[in-house]
Design a protein around this motif. Sequence first.
Motif, mmCIF file in Angstrom:
data_model
loop_
_atom_site.group_PDB
_atom_site.id
_atom_site.type_symbol
_atom_site.label_atom_id
_atom_site.label_comp_id
_atom_site.label_asym_id
_atom_site.label_seq_id
_atom_site.Cartn_x
_atom_site.Cartn_y
_atom_site.Cartn_z
ATOM 1 N N HIS A 55 0.874 -1.169 0.000
ATOM 2 C CA HIS A 55 0.000 0.000 0.000
ATOM 3 C C HIS A 55 0.914 1.223 0.000
ATOM 4 O O HIS A 55 1.886 1.283 0.754
ATOM 5 C CB HIS A 55 -0.919 0.015 1.228
ATOM 6 C CG HIS A 55 -2.171 -0.796 1.035
ATOM 7 N ND1 HIS A 55 -2.889 -1.323 2.073
ATOM 8 C CD2 HIS A 55 -2.818 -1.157 -0.102
ATOM 9 C CE1 HIS A 55 -3.940 -1.980 1.587
ATOM 10 N NE2 HIS A 55 -3.920 -1.894 0.273
ATOM 11 N N ASP A 67 -0.169 -3.244 8.934
ATOM 12 C CA ASP A 67 -1.605 -2.972 8.849
ATOM 13 C C ASP A 67 -2.349 -4.289 9.021
ATOM 14 O O ASP A 67 -2.164 -5.212 8.230
ATOM 15 C CB ASP A 67 -1.962 -2.396 7.465
ATOM 16 C CG ASP A 67 -1.596 -0.928 7.352
ATOM 17 O OD1 ASP A 67 -0.944 -0.417 8.277
ATOM 18 O OD2 ASP A 67 -1.966 -0.308 6.330
ATOM 19 N N HIS A 82 -8.406 -3.179 9.407
ATOM 20 C CA HIS A 82 -7.522 -2.486 10.343
ATOM 21 C C HIS A 82 -7.952 -2.828 11.774
ATOM 22 O O HIS A 82 -8.885 -3.609 11.972
ATOM 23 C CB HIS A 82 -7.602 -0.970 10.127
ATOM 24 C CG HIS A 82 -6.819 -0.493 8.945
ATOM 25 N ND1 HIS A 82 -5.462 -0.608 8.870
ATOM 26 C CD2 HIS A 82 -7.203 0.094 7.786
ATOM 27 C CE1 HIS A 82 -5.032 -0.107 7.722
ATOM 28 N NE2 HIS A 82 -6.075 0.319 7.029
ATOM 29 N N GLN A 134 -7.414 2.811 2.307
ATOM 30 C CA GLN A 134 -7.301 1.676 3.229
ATOM 31 C C GLN A 134 -7.190 2.146 4.656
ATOM 32 O O GLN A 134 -6.689 3.154 4.926
ATOM 33 C CB GLN A 134 -6.107 0.791 2.881
ATOM 34 C CG GLN A 134 -4.750 1.356 3.294
ATOM 35 C CD GLN A 134 -4.111 2.148 2.211
ATOM 36 O OE1 GLN A 134 -4.711 2.413 1.196
ATOM 37 N NE2 GLN A 134 -2.896 2.542 2.418
#
Length: 879
Positions: A623, A754, A790, A879
Amino acid sequence: MSAWNVSVLTGATSDTEPTLLVNFGTAKYIFNASEGMGRAWLQSHHSIRKTKGLFVTAAGTHRCGGVPGLLMLCADAAVPAIDIVGPYGLMHYLATMRSYTYRSTMVVKAVEAPTALVSAQPAASPSPVFKDENLSVYSIPLYPSVDGVDIGEPSTRPLKRKRSASPPTASKRSTPPLIDRTVESTSPVSPTLSVQARRENFNPTSLTGADAQEWRKLMLQEMFPMQPPPKADPSTSKGAKRRANALQEPADEPPPPQNMTFAPDRKYARLPGLVAGGGVDPATLPTLGYLCVGPSVRGKFDVKKAEELGVRGPMRGRLTKGETVTFEVDDGQGGKIQRTVRPEECVGPSEAPQAVLILDVPTPAHIPSLLASFTDSPFFAKYRSKDENFRKEHPLHAVYHLCGEGVLEDERYKKFMNGFSDETHHLISSREHTADKITFTRSALVQAKLHQLDAEMFPLPKSKQSPPRDITSITGLPAKAAPAEPNTLLHVRPVRPPVQDELAREDEFNPFVAAGSLPELSDSVREKVAAVKAAVAERMGRNSPATAPGDDVVITPLGTGSAVPTKMRNVSGTLIQIPGHGSILLDCGEGTWGQLVRSFGDEPDGVWQVMRDLKCIFLSHMHGDHHMGLSKILMMRAKMDPPPPEPLYVVGLRSHLMYILERQELEDHGLSNPNGVVMILSDALNWRFPRPYGRNQVEDEPFMNQDRSYEHAKAMCRALGLSSFTTVDVAHRIRCYGVVIRHNDGWGITFSADTMPTDNLVKAGRDVTLLIHESSMSPEEEDLAREKAHSTSAQAIDIGRRMRAKYLLLTHFSARYPGMPPRQGDGFSGGPIIGIAFDFARIRMGDMWKLNAYLPAIQHTFNEFGEDDEVEIDLTKLQ
Ligand SMILES: [Zn+2]
Ligand SMILES: [Zn+2]
């Protein structure tokens, strides 16, 4: 109507490189997008929504490091389409972003400008590389000269460029192929390539020349699939369709493929090299200058005069457009006569279009090619002239000079500058002549307040308030030369001299540094600070300082936000310094280099010592907020002379390692340097068993060898004094690893990356000294956290307790919480000592209890800032 201006968004500092915004009422054009410019933009008063074009002067990290972040910001701000223009290499640069940059809602058209020198075709009137109703943009490629070659001679071969600013010498390096047609990304992919690509054993790495370029184009079309998504509401779908059609130029071309018709995993194959057989020498790529010509403004129509002449109806429109009209009028004696009216009889004189020039001159060796462009081409020569007649037709209001070291002092360059009209403004952006002031002043202000709580744990960010050399000390520059400081605003039409932008947000930090003072705390904060300080001092006096293993390990959070940077927090990055052994960087989002410089200072014993000590960069997942700052760090390290004493091990996924290899085609990332980068596949270090890659791997890639990775990891552990370094598969939306680091001295650190709460982490990280856990959401947001894969702060605390971690540092806070995350863990006992990460804090592991004790005062400090970070984008998409 037709008013436009240019503002300097960012300057040449440690945080950013220069970015210019060309503003029309209805559209914005950006020139260069370095790391940090997106963050600077979010904090400025400029709107992102009107972005129409992005122009980069070089295809590399210094000028393009912020491009992926910017594109995603634009897409999420509902920008329908954007054109990107740059030199040869741009398409490759964009294609290297394919595994982490994608949006289906925005059309992206990339254009590589022709590479031939302007002086190679002196007679030809150049065609613009970009044109719309506001701007016509002409590109001017610049190459460094080689000794003994007169670059003023028409030449079709770009000349070679030296790596440094030292006097150029002849070299035997290869040159990039000349591509004299403009290359666009939106034309259909060639049928032959589509046929080839369907073959079972097809490998894009083998493509060369035009086929390779086609492949890059295809990758870009995959990232931005060209059509706005269908709207649910049928009443709007027609408009969307019309807009989609309008954006595909030319309209009669078949639409590009929506889905690749061949094996999808080819997207994950390594890109073709820039030139077949070993790649292009990155140092031979050109930089581009841009001449931006605004709209010409028609003269005013004189209605009274027109009536007198008998001009009626549609003839007025034709006259306004510059046509001569002929019509019949009464001759006064009952007959008719022909009358011809020329536009100047009832239309005032039209205004010549104003222009600005943007130049990127990285070394003095580029000067001859620049001079040649403006002397050999009659088109460009008209803009650089003291002749009043030329000036009337081709007014050039300003030149923006992005100058590398030694350029501005070069007599040839001064002569070049003095060749323009005396009315032309010269705005200069150069590292040597710019004060290295802090760009992200809110975050620095917070740090300066916390500094008063604990000066060691919250050191002041480093800045330089005056430039190494003042522009005024350089003799022989034109009278209208000035530094291009951020927020310098220049109205081009109507023409005005440069001014400070009155709408610019207040600088919240640099004035304190300049005055040698600190921001004042309010009475209530001061009280709280005094109380917690007293409590900490009392406890220190009471307990004899017992030491535990790892107490002296220092954690420096460099970015503690998630997904997008905010005023308060940059994106992911955490430095772990192990005294006597070296350091480890856990993830490095965009801007991490700048954060390192602000934290440690741009001095030999500052950031450069950190670079010498840095032995490991761990990349958790693909990411963008976790790895987009990698290139800059590797490039800065690769430039170090003498080189660092030991190699830098980069532990990452296959996609990270391939990204480094692909970027190396454009600029030196230090892969083959002495003590350069050694790549380790994180899958090989899995805590249970090595995880293989399946179909994504299309060839026998040397960097995919797990045994070799394992051997490299052993060497890395020896270098850092570690007993183990294991990766843990965590629960995120894509393949993501946490890591457990255990040291020979008996301490350990677990980093969650994450993830949703996962038992894997609890098991693999059992009994570590410190758990660094993401805490994107508040405890009330469990559903959202699950949806986004998350954790909430409460979940992170639970993991820490089950892991039996001694300390827990929460980080990776969602942008919806620009300040303190909500209170958590009240009433909780028997678990880890909890701290909250702030950018630039420097936390000795043995001082974690202090950070915990400071929390009430920190909370108080934060409350005073309020939540005024307006975020233009829908953050739930990220995200
Ligand atoms: Zn993240
Ligand atoms: Zn993520």
